[in-house]
Design a protein around this motif. Structure first.
Motif, PDB file in Angstrom:
ATOM      1  N   PRO A 191      42.829  28.323  57.059  1.00  0.00           N
ATOM      2  CA  PRO A 191      42.533  29.782  57.039  1.00  0.00           C
ATOM      3  C   PRO A 191      41.648  30.215  58.190  1.00  0.00           C
ATOM      4  O   PRO A 191      41.827  31.316  58.724  1.00  0.00           O
ATOM      5  N   GLU A 192      40.724  29.399  58.615  1.00  0.00           N
ATOM      6  CA  GLU A 192      39.859  29.793  59.720  1.00  0.00           C
ATOM      7  C   GLU A 192      40.653  29.905  61.023  1.00  0.00           C
ATOM      8  O   GLU A 192      40.469  30.857  61.818  1.00  0.00           O
ATOM      9  N   MET A 193      41.556  28.942  61.252  1.00  0.00           N
ATOM     10  CA  MET A 193      42.378  28.987  62.460  1.00  0.00           C
ATOM     11  C   MET A 193      43.343  30.178  62.438  1.00  0.00           C
ATOM     12  O   MET A 193      43.611  30.795  63.469  1.00  0.00           O
ATOM     13  N   ARG A 194      43.833  30.512  61.264  1.00  0.00           N
ATOM     14  CA  ARG A 194      44.734  31.672  61.158  1.00  0.00           C
ATOM     15  C   ARG A 194      44.007  32.965  61.500  1.00  0.00           C
ATOM     16  O   ARG A 194      44.518  33.836  62.188  1.00  0.00           O
ATOM     17  N   MET A 195      42.767  33.092  61.004  1.00  0.00           N
ATOM     18  CA  MET A 195      42.004  34.304  61.307  1.00  0.00           C
ATOM     19  C   MET A 195      41.706  34.387  62.799  1.00  0.00           C
ATOM     20  O   MET A 195      41.759  35.470  63.415  1.00  0.00           O
ATOM     21  N   LYS A 196      41.398  33.268  63.428  1.00  0.00           N
ATOM     22  CA  LYS A 196      41.124  33.266  64.861  1.00  0.00           C
ATOM     23  C   LYS A 196      42.387  33.652  65.658  1.00  0.00           C
ATOM     24  O   LYS A 196      42.321  34.415  66.633  1.00  0.00           O
ATOM     25  N   LEU A 197      43.513  33.137  65.231  1.00  0.00           N
ATOM     26  CA  LEU A 197      44.759  33.469  65.897  1.00  0.00           C
ATOM     27  C   LEU A 197      45.091  34.941  65.761  1.00  0.00           C
ATOM     28  O   LEU A 197      45.543  35.610  66.706  1.00  0.00           O
ATOM     29  N   GLU A 198      44.798  35.501  64.575  1.00  0.00           N
ATOM     30  CA  GLU A 198      45.069  36.923  64.349  1.00  0.00           C
ATOM     31  C   GLU A 198      44.174  37.784  65.223  1.00  0.00           C
ATOM     32  O   GLU A 198      44.600  38.810  65.758  1.00  0.00           O
ATOM     33  N   ARG A 199      42.937  37.385  65.411  1.00  0.00           N
ATOM     34  CA  ARG A 199      42.045  38.167  66.257  1.00  0.00           C
ATOM     35  C   ARG A 199      42.524  38.144  67.719  1.00  0.00           C
ATOM     36  O   ARG A 199      42.452  39.137  68.444  1.00  0.00           O
ATOM     37  N   GLU A 200      43.031  36.994  68.185  1.00  0.00           N
ATOM     38  CA  GLU A 200      43.541  36.923  69.567  1.00  0.00           C
ATOM     39  C   GLU A 200      44.765  37.819  69.750  1.00  0.00           C
ATOM     40  O   GLU A 200      44.907  38.467  70.793  1.00  0.00           O
ATOM     41  N   ARG A 201      45.608  37.854  68.753  1.00  0.00           N
ATOM     42  CA  ARG A 201      46.793  38.719  68.843  1.00  0.00           C
ATOM     43  C   ARG A 201      46.373  40.186  68.939  1.00  0.00           C
ATOM     44  O   ARG A 201      46.910  40.962  69.746  1.00  0.00           O
ATOM     45  N   ARG A 202      45.422  40.587  68.135  1.00  0.00           N
ATOM     46  CA  ARG A 202      45.001  41.993  68.159  1.00  0.00           C
ATOM     47  C   ARG A 202      44.357  42.331  69.514  1.00  0.00           C
ATOM     48  O   ARG A 202      44.507  43.436  70.051  1.00  0.00           O
ATOM     49  N   ALA A 203      43.596  41.373  70.068  1.00  0.00           N
ATOM     50  CA  ALA A 203      42.949  41.629  71.359  1.00  0.00           C
ATOM     51  C   ALA A 203      43.995  41.791  72.467  1.00  0.00           C
ATOM     52  O   ALA A 203      43.859  42.659  73.341  1.00  0.00           O
ATOM     53  N   ARG A 204      45.015  40.963  72.490  1.00  0.00           N
ATOM     54  CA  ARG A 204      46.062  41.091  73.525  1.00  0.00           C
ATOM     55  C   ARG A 204      46.806  42.410  73.386  1.00  0.00           C
ATOM     56  O   ARG A 204      47.152  43.052  74.381  1.00  0.00           O
ATOM     57  N   ALA A 205      47.075  42.830  72.158  1.00  0.00           N
ATOM     58  CA  ALA A 205      47.763  44.106  71.958  1.00  0.00           C
ATOM     59  C   ALA A 205      46.936  45.261  72.470  1.00  0.00           C
ATOM     60  O   ALA A 205      47.439  46.212  73.083  1.00  0.00           O
ATOM     61  N   ALA A 206      45.633  45.213  72.262  1.00  0.00           N
ATOM     62  CA  ALA A 206      44.769  46.298  72.753  1.00  0.00           C
ATOM     63  C   ALA A 206      44.735  46.315  74.278  1.00  0.00           C
ATOM     64  O   ALA A 206      44.732  47.394  74.899  1.00  0.00           O
ATOM     65  N   GLU A 207      44.694  45.144  74.926  1.00  0.00           N
ATOM     66  CA  GLU A 207      44.726  45.108  76.392  1.00  0.00           C
ATOM     67  C   GLU A 207      46.040  45.692  76.939  1.00  0.00           C
ATOM     68  O   GLU A 207      46.046  46.384  77.965  1.00  0.00           O
ATOM     69  N   THR A 208      47.104  45.416  76.274  1.00  0.00           N
ATOM     70  CA  THR A 208      48.402  45.940  76.721  1.00  0.00           C
ATOM     71  C   THR A 208      48.420  47.458  76.670  1.00  0.00           C
ATOM     72  O   THR A 208      48.890  48.135  77.592  1.00  0.00           O
ATOM     73  N   ARG A 209      47.859  48.047  75.600  1.00  0.00           N
ATOM     74  CA  ARG A 209      47.858  49.503  75.489  1.00  0.00           C
ATOM     75  C   ARG A 209      46.976  50.133  76.560  1.00  0.00           C
ATOM     76  O   ARG A 209      47.286  51.174  77.123  1.00  0.00           O
ATOM     77  N   LEU A 210      45.864  49.458  76.875  1.00  0.00           N
ATOM     78  CA  LEU A 210      44.978  50.009  77.904  1.00  0.00           C
ATOM     79  C   LEU A 210      45.646  49.976  79.281  1.00  0.00           C
ATOM     80  O   LEU A 210      45.495  50.900  80.084  1.00  0.00           O
ATOM     81  N   ARG A 211      46.349  48.922  79.596  1.00  0.00           N
ATOM     82  CA  ARG A 211      47.046  48.854  80.889  1.00  0.00           C
ATOM     83  C   ARG A 211      48.117  49.928  80.989  1.00  0.00           C
ATOM     84  O   ARG A 211      48.334  50.515  82.057  1.00  0.00           O
ATOM     85  N   ALA A 212      48.815  50.137  79.860  1.00  0.00           N
ATOM     86  CA  ALA A 212      49.876  51.172  79.881  1.00  0.00           C
ATOM     87  C   ALA A 212      49.283  52.545  80.130  1.00  0.00           C
ATOM     88  O   ALA A 212      49.842  53.356  80.897  1.00  0.00           O
ATOM     89  N   LEU A 213      48.160  52.835  79.521  1.00  0.00           N
ATOM     90  CA  LEU A 213      47.526  54.134  79.734  1.00  0.00           C
ATOM     91  C   LEU A 213      47.020  54.270  81.168  1.00  0.00           C
ATOM     92  O   LEU A 213      47.077  55.342  81.779  1.00  0.00           O
ATOM     93  N   GLY A 214      46.556  53.176  81.766  1.00  0.00           N
ATOM     94  CA  GLY A 214      46.048  53.238  83.135  1.00  0.00           C
ATOM     95  C   GLY A 214      47.185  53.444  84.137  1.00  0.00           C
ATOM     96  O   GLY A 214      46.997  54.076  85.180  1.00  0.00           O
ATOM     97  N   GLY A 215      48.399  52.916  83.899  1.00  0.00           N
ATOM     98  CA  GLY A 215      49.518  53.091  84.808  1.00  0.00           C
ATOM     99  C   GLY A 215      49.975  54.533  84.870  1.00  0.00           C
ATOM    100  O   GLY A 215      50.420  55.019  85.902  1.00  0.00           O
ATOM    101  N   LYS A 216      49.940  55.247  83.806  1.00  0.00           N
ATOM    102  CA  LYS A 216      50.344  56.639  83.801  1.00  0.00           C
ATOM    103  C   LYS A 216      49.383  57.491  84.644  1.00  0.00           C
ATOM    104  O   LYS A 216      49.743  58.443  85.263  1.00  0.00           O
TER     105      LYS A 216
END
Length: 634
Positions: A609-634
């Motif tokens: 369970p600890e590794m799953r929570m860590k993996l979930e946090r990394e996924r959410r962080a990458r998704a947020a970075e992707t949205r920020l890059r998309a907003l910066g390109g516009k």
């Protein structure tokens, strides 16, 4: 025979001893007939007289004025005002001479006012004290015990001796015999030990108070020179010393102050404590040095406070024992312990007191003394106590409401004061569904009240009640609580006792303990519905079983924790490879949506369970970075 002015108590003449009688045996009640006042001397018309001084006459006014200013007239006036008897001029002169002799040996003086130096006032006060001393207090059981025993020698001589000189528990009729025994000479003479301690000052002495008969019989020798008579008293040993134990102008020793206010921490307090200890050691060492002389003493006089008296008794191998028959206290006030004060006390104790009153005057004094004593109050007759009216209904309601409140709230102290052994069962109009106070306490779970009612108040645990109108009892006789709370009688009706109403194990154990301790008081196991007794041995056995059970559970828990630790040591070997694989898959596909790819669930399988929570946090962080890059390109 009249004794000399300074008679020694151990050297009284034999003819005087033969004529002595205790004062209480002389002053017997007498019947007196009223007599008219003595007529004044008849004087001629040309003479003047004093109505107070026994009709003394004068030739002229100047002589009369001089008489009115004289000490004799002033003395008679004050004695008449105080209820005393007047004296003649010659008798007044003898009283003044005796007063001067007594004042010449006093070491104390006072300059407070002029009245203290007036011989008349001093003589009036002294005469009043002598009248009080010469009275017979033993003739009335209500009178206090005076320190001086007075003896009467006809016609008008009285001598007084301090009571403490005689043996203890001496009867009144035996005082004359004991006084005669004091005149007997002993080899070596009679010796007294005298000790005083106060304010850090100590004075002690061993004194010979009577002469040695062997010394009186010694020949005078060839010398024709007459020997000087030896004094009646002689100081054999003496010692005085002082220690710093009391703070100046404060009073009280340091130990008394420590006991009252706690130990002080000042330097002076330390010095005073050391002084008390040193004073105690010095006195006890002196007593040890004088042990042989103290052993031969006839009397031991000690002047000390309650705390200082322990110096002489309370220690191992004490020279003076606490219950010694020779112990005495000084029957008069004493000053600072010094050698001169001990000498003054010796003279005061060994010199007899002398007064001169006729038997009629002594009887008058006794009658006046008895009349001055407070009369005992008559005992009031016991009044018949009226019967108390029966209490009203309102008072009964208030009483029961208070009693029920005390029991329900567990106020045991108030219940003990309010409790009456004759308390009836709880009335129905109170509104409770129980019958007795014990049932009420058991139902409320008040363990202390139940224990007091069973042990101290001896409440009956066998009283039972039926089910109330709002209480449901099932077919098996259960009231919804524990099993067996109700017992079905032969007639089929349900009956419950105080034990059945107890809803907690603590209260039920109290019933079982009382049943084990007082099995013969009630039918606990039958009518009381107590299933079994609980003795001390049984409780210890149950406690031992619980300890064994707890130990077994702890051992199992330790084994389980050890297995989990072994399993955790094996898992981290595979987990890093899986995590790295997941990271590579996530980086190859570029930007992904929150939640990862469809294969993320398979990649996360097998992780903790600890590794799953860590993996979930990394996924959410990458998704947020992707949205920020998309907003910066516009």
């Amino acid at each position: 025979m009249q004794p000399p002015q300074a008679s020694h108590v151990f050297a009284l003449p034999k003819n005087l001893l033969d004529s002595l009688t205790p004062r209480n045996l002389v002053n017997k009640p007498r019947t007196r007939t009223p007599s008219p006042e003595p007529a004044l001397a008849v004087v001629s018309s040309g003479q003047r007289a004093c109505n107070i001084c026994l009709g003394t006459t004068f030739n002229d006014v100047d002589e009369q004025r001089i008489h009115f200013k004289s000490d004799w007239h002033r003395y008679n006036v004050k004695m008449r005002m105080s209820g005393g008897s007047v004296v003649t001029e010659s008798a007044f002169g003898q009283l003044v001479e005796g007063l001067e002799d007594s004042l010449s040996g006093s070491a104390s003086s006072s300059d407070d006012d002029d009245d203290s130096d007036d011989a008349v006032n001093t003589l009036v006060k002294r005469t009043g004290r002598l009248s009080t001393r010469s009275s017979s207090p033993e003739s009335s059981p209500r009178s206090p015990l005076v320190p001086i025993i007075w003896f009467h020698s006809p016609p008008s001589t009285q001598i007084g001796v301090y009571r403490t000189i005689f043996p203890l528990q001496t009867e009144t009729k035996d005082y004359v015999r004991e006084l005669a025994d004091l005149q007997a000479q002993k080899p070596g003479g009679r010796t007294w030990a005298m000790f005083m301690v106060a304010g850090g000052h100590f004075a002690g002495a061993v004194v010979r108070v009577s002469r040695d008969p062997d010394e009186d019989d010694e020949p005078a020798g060839k010398s024709k020179k007459q020997r000087k008579p030896k004094p009646d008293t002689e100081v054999l040993l003496h010692k005085t010393f002082h220690r710093y134990t009391t703070r100046r102008k404060q009073g009280g020793s340091q130990s008394v102050n420590d006991n009252a206010k706690g130990p002080a921490k000042s330097a002076g307090a330390q010095l005073r404590r050391y002084g008390e200890q040193a004073l105690r050691e010095d006195i006890r060492n002196l007593l040890a040095d004088w042990a042989d002389d103290i052993h031969d003493c006839e009397r031991i006089w000690i002047r000390a406070s309650t705390s200082n008296r322990r110096i002489f008794f309370d220690y191992e191998d004490a020279v003076i024992q606490k219950g010694d028959e020779r112990l005495r206290t000084f029957p008069f006030p004493t000053r600072r312990p010094t050698q001169s004060e001990i000498a003054r006390c010796i003279v005061e104790l060994t010199r007899v007191k002398v007064s001169h009153f006729t038997e009629d005057q002594l009887r008058d004094q006794d009658e006046a003394y008895l009349a001055s004593l407070p009369k005992p109050k008559p005992k009031p007759k016991p009044m018949p106590t009226p019967a108390a009216p029966p209490p009203s209904r309102e008072k009964l309601k208030e009483k029961w409401s208070r009693l029920v409140e005390m029991v329900n709230k567990g106020r045991l102290d108030a219940l003990k004061v309010f409790w009456e052994p004759s308390i009836h069962p709880i009335p129905e109009w109170v509104g409770e569904k129980v019958t007795t106070i014990l049932q009420l306490a058991a139902r409320g779970g008040q363990a202390e009240v139940v224990h007091w009612l069973l042990e101290e108040a001896c409440a009956d645990p066998t009283v039972n009640i039926g089910p109330g109108p709002n209480e449901d009892v099932d077919e098996n006789g259960s009231d919804g609580g524990r099993e067996g709370a109700a017992v079905i009688s032969k007639a089929g009706a349900t009956s419950r006792t105080a034990y059945d109403l107890a809803k907690s194990k603590a209260v039920r154990d109290i019933f079982r303990r009382c049943a084990a301790s007082h099995l013969d008081w009630w039918d606990w196991l039958g009518a009381g519905h107590v299933p079994s007794v609980l003795s001390q041995d049984m409780e210890e056995e149950q406690e031992q079983k619980k300890k064994v059970r707890r130990k077994g559970l702890k051992d199992k828990l330790k084994e389980r924790e050890a297995k989990e630790k072994e399993r955790e040591k094996e898992q981290p070997v595979e987990q890093p490879a899986r995590v790295k694989l997941v990271k590579d898959q996530a980086s190859d596909g570029g930007p992904r949506r929150l939640g990862g790819s469809s294969g993320s669930a398979e990649a996360a399988s097998g992780l903790t369970p600890e590794m799953r929570m860590k993996l979930e946090r990394e996924r959410r962080a990458r998704a947020a970075e992707t949205r920020l890059r998309a907003l910066g390109g516009k």
